[in-house]
Design a protein around this motif. Structure first.
Motif, PDB file in Angstrom:
ATOM      1  N   GLU A 227     -33.871 -26.532  14.368  1.00  0.00           N
ATOM      2  CA  GLU A 227     -34.011 -27.422  15.029  1.00  0.00           C
ATOM      3  C   GLU A 227     -33.286 -28.233  16.154  1.00  0.00           C
ATOM      4  O   GLU A 227     -31.574 -27.740  15.809  1.00  0.00           O
TER       5      GLU A 227
ATOM      6  N   GLN B 244     -33.828 -38.042  15.804  1.00  0.00           N
ATOM      7  CA  GLN B 244     -34.897 -37.713  16.601  1.00  0.00           C
ATOM      8  C   GLN B 244     -34.850 -35.736  16.074  1.00  0.00           C
ATOM      9  O   GLN B 244     -33.734 -35.620  15.980  1.00  0.00           O
ATOM     10  N   ARG B 245     -36.396 -35.357  15.625  1.00  0.00           N
ATOM     11  CA  ARG B 245     -35.648 -33.969  15.571  1.00  0.00           C
ATOM     12  C   ARG B 245     -36.632 -33.152  16.153  1.00  0.00           C
ATOM     13  O   ARG B 245     -38.084 -33.371  16.442  1.00  0.00           O
TER      14      ARG B 245
ATOM     15  N   LEU C 270     -31.366 -32.012  16.624  1.00  0.00           N
ATOM     16  CA  LEU C 270     -31.635 -33.881  16.797  1.00  0.00           C
ATOM     17  C   LEU C 270     -31.022 -34.185  17.839  1.00  0.00           C
ATOM     18  O   LEU C 270     -29.769 -33.925  18.409  1.00  0.00           O
TER      19      LEU C 270
END
Length: 62
Positions: free
Chosen positions: A27, A41-42, A29
């Motif tokens: 992901e 926030q991811r 970040l």
């Protein structure tokens, strides 16, 4: 520019308003550089790809 895995990269539009972005294997970040202790926030890599494409096309321009 491509993000290096595991390294926070700071982006500034000027002044004290900066965001930092970190890429992991799974992901991306995003956090406020003035508040690094808060949860980031991811985004999945796919979500991040769609967001950056939209930004480059001017989709989010005011």
């Amino acid at each position: 520019m491509s993000l290096e895995v595991g390294v926070w990269t700071k982006f500034s539009g000027g002044g004290d308003n900066c965001v930092e972005v970190l890429r992991t294997d799974d992901e991306v970040l995003v956090r406020n550089s003035n508040r690094p202790e808060e949860a980031p926030q991811r985004f999945t890599h796919t979500e991040w790809d769609f967001f950056t494409r939209g930004a480059k096309l001017g989709v989010f321009d005011l």
